[in-house]
Design an enzyme around this catalytic site. Sequence first.
Site, PDB file in Angstrom:
ATOM      1  N   CYS A 119       0.870  -1.294  -0.167  1.00  0.00           N
ATOM      2  CA  CYS A 119      -0.065  -0.077  -0.117  1.00  0.00           C
ATOM      3  C   CYS A 119       0.999   1.254  -0.028  1.00  0.00           C
ATOM      4  CB  CYS A 119      -1.121   0.053   1.048  1.00  0.00           C
ATOM      5  SG  CYS A 119      -2.294  -1.124   0.709  1.00  0.00           S
ATOM      6  N   ASP A 120       0.253   2.472   0.372  1.00  0.00           N
ATOM      7  CA  ASP A 120       0.617   3.725  -0.047  1.00  0.00           C
ATOM      8  C   ASP A 120       2.018   4.020   0.081  1.00  0.00           C
ATOM      9  OD1 ASP A 120      -2.016   3.495  -0.876  1.00  0.00           O
ATOM     10  OD2 ASP A 120      -2.350   5.632  -0.516  1.00  0.00           O
ATOM     11  N   LYS A 121       2.268   3.951   1.583  1.00  0.00           N
ATOM     12  CA  LYS A 121       3.567   4.415   1.999  1.00  0.00           C
ATOM     13  C   LYS A 121       4.758   3.194   2.168  1.00  0.00           C
ATOM     14  CE  LYS A 121       1.012   7.813   2.190  1.00  0.00           C
ATOM     15  NZ  LYS A 121       0.035   7.109   2.042  1.00  0.00           N
ATOM     16  N   GLU A 443      -3.881  13.354   3.778  1.00  0.00           N
ATOM     17  CA  GLU A 443      -4.499  13.185   2.260  1.00  0.00           C
ATOM     18  C   GLU A 443      -5.961  13.470   2.453  1.00  0.00           C
ATOM     19  OE1 GLU A 443      -3.083   9.877  -0.269  1.00  0.00           O
ATOM     20  OE2 GLU A 443      -5.013   8.878   0.574  1.00  0.00           O
ATOM     21  N   SER A 469      -5.786  12.183  -2.270  1.00  0.00           N
ATOM     22  CA  SER A 469      -5.643  10.775  -2.576  1.00  0.00           C
ATOM     23  C   SER A 469      -5.436  10.562  -3.995  1.00  0.00           C
ATOM     24  CB  SER A 469      -7.001  10.236  -2.024  1.00  0.00           C
ATOM     25  OG  SER A 469      -6.942   8.718  -2.389  1.00  0.00           O
TER      26      SER A 469
END
Length: 556
Positions: A119-121, A443, A469
């Site tokens: 996921c994102d990070k 975000e 986002s």
Amino acid sequence: MKSDNVKSGSQRAPHRSLFNALGYVEEELDRPLIGVVNSYNEIVPGHMNLDKITEAVKKGVYLAGGTPIEIPAIAVCDGIAMNHTGMKYSLVTRELIADSTEAVATAHQFDGLVMVPNCDKNVPGLLMAAARIDVPTIFVSGGPMLAGRKVDGQQTCLSSLFEAVGEFNAGKISEDKLKELEQKACPTCGSCSGMYTANSMNCLTEALGMGLKGNGTIPAVYSERIRLAKKAGIQIMDLVKRDIRPSQIMCEDAFMNALTIDMALGCSTNSMLHLPAIAYEAGVELDLEIANEISKKTPNLCHLAPAGDTYMEDLNDAGGVYAVMNELDKLNLLKTDLMTATGKTIKENIEGCVNLDHNIIRPVENPYSNYGGIAVLKGNLAPDGSVVKQSAVAKEMMVHSGPARVFESEDTAIEAIRAGKIGKGDVVVIRYEGPKGGPGMREMLSPTSEIAGMGLDKDVALITDGRFSGATRGASIGHVSPEAALGGPIAFVNEGDIIDIDIYNHSMNVRITDEEMEARKVGWQPKEPEIKKGYLVRYASLVTSAAKGAVLKPKK
């Protein structure tokens, strides 16, 4: 072997006794030790399958003659953390992930690493760690979620549900309809199904050369993903044998390739935070100014959600990232002689990877636009730059002027949106949400989604020193730098000031004179941060501007 530092020679007898305590046998210690960084947890849907991915990686490592050793990495689900204090703790985990992985991997002297994020990070955090540690490394992620299906058979996703909340608040849909959509939006494990931040970064592992073919697009629930993980475990042993390290892969040309592929795919604006941060750790200076130069010559070939109504599974079926790269190579836009974690060059990797669906991946002769998916805007409101996903902006909003509606936080902006206080033509300005001022650079999917759900996405712009986002669409301009907490111009915008946005010409200005701007700065004090203890206080003291990737640098 690097691991000889912890296992070989009479001086390492105490060390070997601790390996004995772990249950390792001599035959295992004679092999290269491979750290398998597992981001599994039970709170992030994109990570709930990583135990299976990790086990497959370990089998691959064993098959190829290595000894896999599993170590952990943390993760935050941005969707669950969205629109409350928890989101302040999302971006900041990128540095925690990089730091903790660096510490564990270096302390234990692994010969190679297989990173298992999703996921994102986690993806950028582990790419940063890979650059720092610089031992042979390969990435295999958890894969994207399948798109949901409404009762009528239409595909849907998480961003559609956030917009449905806006429709519900505007009285456009019933609570029962909202509940129905809630049950359909996220049908499987995996990173959310559009070209949001997680999938953007996973695709960019292929673009940078750090992941195998399909790492960005093979759905999480496909058995092909398990096979990919085994192949990654096998391939790390070849990288160790040949001593192919991240410093040889993530060179300056690789980052130029990544930016080019980013533009073609229509990736999340968050890639403009993460790519500079990864580049910084790799010793490459990546000035966002170059993004517009690359965008000018790079056609936008994909309109996945939120820009369009196609999803990651569709991109995978169309040939994936390598097929997009093959299209770009027709225009000689990529450096293809670069080494990758496959052990081959980009040219070798993409050979024969043709575009199988011209509706999903437009040919370069018929792009969605002749310019890339992301633009960097500058002007007296953002002297150091700001970022917008222009591929997801309606044509009506590419040029827009309107009165500023100023809010000191996301929370107060949401209250105003839900109360119907935002009207057509307005420019919503949300400040003190930057890396230092947040702290944590939240975000903001809720305000953008609710405006879209109310049908105002073609009439209202949003500007913030925070970020948006990857699921955001519309004229949502983030990363305004310098941020308000540093005395950037966004701190001095007043209610009703006219703001001019021209995405075509990469400009954003507030209609006041330089003299007026200077007059407003007299006696200014930044807003007091809400968080006054713990990690975020230390983070705020060290974090740099979003224009520099929001990396941490010690005070001089």
